[in-house]
Design a protein around this motif. Sequence first.
Motif, PDB file in Angstrom:
ATOM      1  N   SER A   1     -20.960  52.068  51.293  1.00  0.00           N
ATOM      2  CA  SER A   1     -21.144  53.401  50.708  1.00  0.00           C
ATOM      3  C   SER A   1     -21.043  54.477  51.781  1.00  0.00           C
ATOM      4  O   SER A   1     -21.308  54.240  52.965  1.00  0.00           O
ATOM      5  CB  SER A   1     -22.507  53.487  50.015  1.00  0.00           C
ATOM      6  OG  SER A   1     -22.659  54.744  49.362  1.00  0.00           O
ATOM      7  N   ARG A   2     -20.651  55.677  51.370  1.00  0.00           N
ATOM      8  CA  ARG A   2     -20.695  56.827  52.277  1.00  0.00           C
ATOM      9  C   ARG A   2     -22.149  57.213  52.500  1.00  0.00           C
ATOM     10  O   ARG A   2     -22.925  57.312  51.550  1.00  0.00           O
ATOM     11  CB  ARG A   2     -19.939  58.009  51.667  1.00  0.00           C
ATOM     12  CG  ARG A   2     -18.436  57.837  51.631  1.00  0.00           C
ATOM     13  CD  ARG A   2     -17.794  59.011  50.923  1.00  0.00           C
ATOM     14  NE  ARG A   2     -18.085  59.015  49.500  1.00  0.00           N
ATOM     15  CZ  ARG A   2     -18.137  60.097  48.741  1.00  0.00           C
ATOM     16  NH1 ARG A   2     -17.980  61.295  49.281  1.00  0.00           N
ATOM     17  NH2 ARG A   2     -18.368  60.002  47.446  1.00  0.00           N
TER      18      ARG A   2
ATOM     19  N   SER B   1     -19.719  59.607  43.231  1.00  0.00           N
ATOM     20  CA  SER B   1     -20.644  60.371  44.063  1.00  0.00           C
ATOM     21  C   SER B   1     -21.686  59.466  44.710  1.00  0.00           C
ATOM     22  O   SER B   1     -22.189  58.531  44.073  1.00  0.00           O
ATOM     23  CB  SER B   1     -21.349  61.422  43.202  1.00  0.00           C
ATOM     24  OG  SER B   1     -22.464  61.971  43.871  1.00  0.00           O
ATOM     25  N   PRO B   2     -22.051  59.735  45.970  1.00  0.00           N
ATOM     26  CA  PRO B   2     -23.110  58.950  46.614  1.00  0.00           C
ATOM     27  C   PRO B   2     -24.416  58.959  45.837  1.00  0.00           C
ATOM     28  O   PRO B   2     -25.157  57.970  45.859  1.00  0.00           O
ATOM     29  CB  PRO B   2     -23.268  59.633  47.975  1.00  0.00           C
ATOM     30  CG  PRO B   2     -21.931  60.228  48.253  1.00  0.00           C
ATOM     31  CD  PRO B   2     -21.429  60.691  46.910  1.00  0.00           C
TER      32      PRO B   2
ATOM     33  N   THR C   1     -14.060  54.146  46.992  1.00  0.00           N
ATOM     34  CA  THR C   1     -15.458  54.551  47.178  1.00  0.00           C
ATOM     35  C   THR C   1     -15.657  56.037  46.936  1.00  0.00           C
ATOM     36  O   THR C   1     -16.682  56.461  46.395  1.00  0.00           O
ATOM     37  CB  THR C   1     -15.908  54.192  48.604  1.00  0.00           C
ATOM     38  OG1 THR C   1     -15.682  52.801  48.830  1.00  0.00           O
ATOM     39  CG2 THR C   1     -17.383  54.492  48.803  1.00  0.00           C
ATOM     40  N   HIS C   2     -14.681  56.848  47.336  1.00  0.00           N
ATOM     41  CA  HIS C   2     -14.824  58.303  47.207  1.00  0.00           C
ATOM     42  C   HIS C   2     -14.711  58.794  45.762  1.00  0.00           C
ATOM     43  O   HIS C   2     -14.894  59.979  45.509  1.00  0.00           O
ATOM     44  CB  HIS C   2     -13.783  59.005  48.085  1.00  0.00           C
ATOM     45  CG  HIS C   2     -14.088  58.918  49.541  1.00  0.00           C
ATOM     46  ND1 HIS C   2     -13.870  57.771  50.283  1.00  0.00           N
ATOM     47  CD2 HIS C   2     -14.620  59.829  50.404  1.00  0.00           C
ATOM     48  CE1 HIS C   2     -14.243  57.986  51.538  1.00  0.00           C
ATOM     49  NE2 HIS C   2     -14.685  59.221  51.643  1.00  0.00           N
ATOM     50  N   SER C   3     -14.404  57.881  44.830  1.00  0.00           N
ATOM     51  CA  SER C   3     -14.274  58.296  43.434  1.00  0.00           C
ATOM     52  C   SER C   3     -15.619  58.405  42.732  1.00  0.00           C
ATOM     53  O   SER C   3     -15.691  58.917  41.612  1.00  0.00           O
ATOM     54  CB  SER C   3     -13.392  57.302  42.675  1.00  0.00           C
ATOM     55  OG  SER C   3     -14.026  56.031  42.570  1.00  0.00           O
TER      56      SER C   3
ATOM     57  N   GLU D   1     -12.520  50.176  53.646  1.00  0.00           N
ATOM     58  CA  GLU D   1     -12.311  50.625  52.265  1.00  0.00           C
ATOM     59  C   GLU D   1     -11.767  49.496  51.405  1.00  0.00           C
ATOM     60  O   GLU D   1     -12.182  49.303  50.258  1.00  0.00           O
ATOM     61  CB  GLU D   1     -11.356  51.819  52.245  1.00  0.00           C
ATOM     62  CG  GLU D   1     -10.948  52.288  50.855  1.00  0.00           C
ATOM     63  CD  GLU D   1     -12.057  52.965  50.074  1.00  0.00           C
ATOM     64  OE1 GLU D   1     -11.859  53.217  48.869  1.00  0.00           O
ATOM     65  OE2 GLU D   1     -13.127  53.232  50.660  1.00  0.00           O
TER      66      GLU D   1
END
Length: 212
Positions: A127-128, A72-73, A68-70, A5
């Motif tokens: 990326s997720r 959307s993929p 990264t989680h902020s 991260e």
Amino acid sequence: MAARELWGRISAAIIAFAVLWALWPPLGGALERGASLPFAIWSLLRMFTITTNLLVGVVFARIALRGTHSVSPIVIGGTMLAIVLVGVVFNLLLGNLPHQSIWYAIGDNIHHVAAPLAVPLWWLLFSRHGALTWSAPFIWALYPLAYSAYTVIRAQFMPQGTGIYSRYPYFFMDADLLGWPMALANMAGIAIGFILFGMLAVAVDRWLAKRM
């Protein structure tokens, strides 16, 4: 904060800084030639390269600041696909354009070469993965379609011309030069290509999700 991260946020910050800095040479050049700031911005925003790199800058700045989680993929994936399109179209159809200075050349290469390589690499590494669905490419295709509509509408408020004075930013969209059927077919072809490459991106995303 996990190492992955942390490196994702650091690399996102570098990408955001680079693409946003690279907006300055053309903007500053327009201001030096006497254009007002609103007119200079308006002139730059006719280019898909500029709107897309601005999108990259905003998305990756948010990732750098909030993680990264902020984001959307589906937003990250669409942004990645759009900047890849910038690189492909430029290097296949529009390469070897003259530069007014070394700063123009550096900024141009950041937007057309470095970012189209760095963003998909970041997507692969940080990326997720596993959240994208097969409907995503059709959502992503709305961006080039919206840009095409924006370009066509904008052109109707500009005087007709040819060459560098064309109302259209790219020759393959130039309805004055090609006629409406061919220009619209080219725009539709880009959207279809966007969907096909989007399908590939979803397939890669799902494959990566199984390996991680």
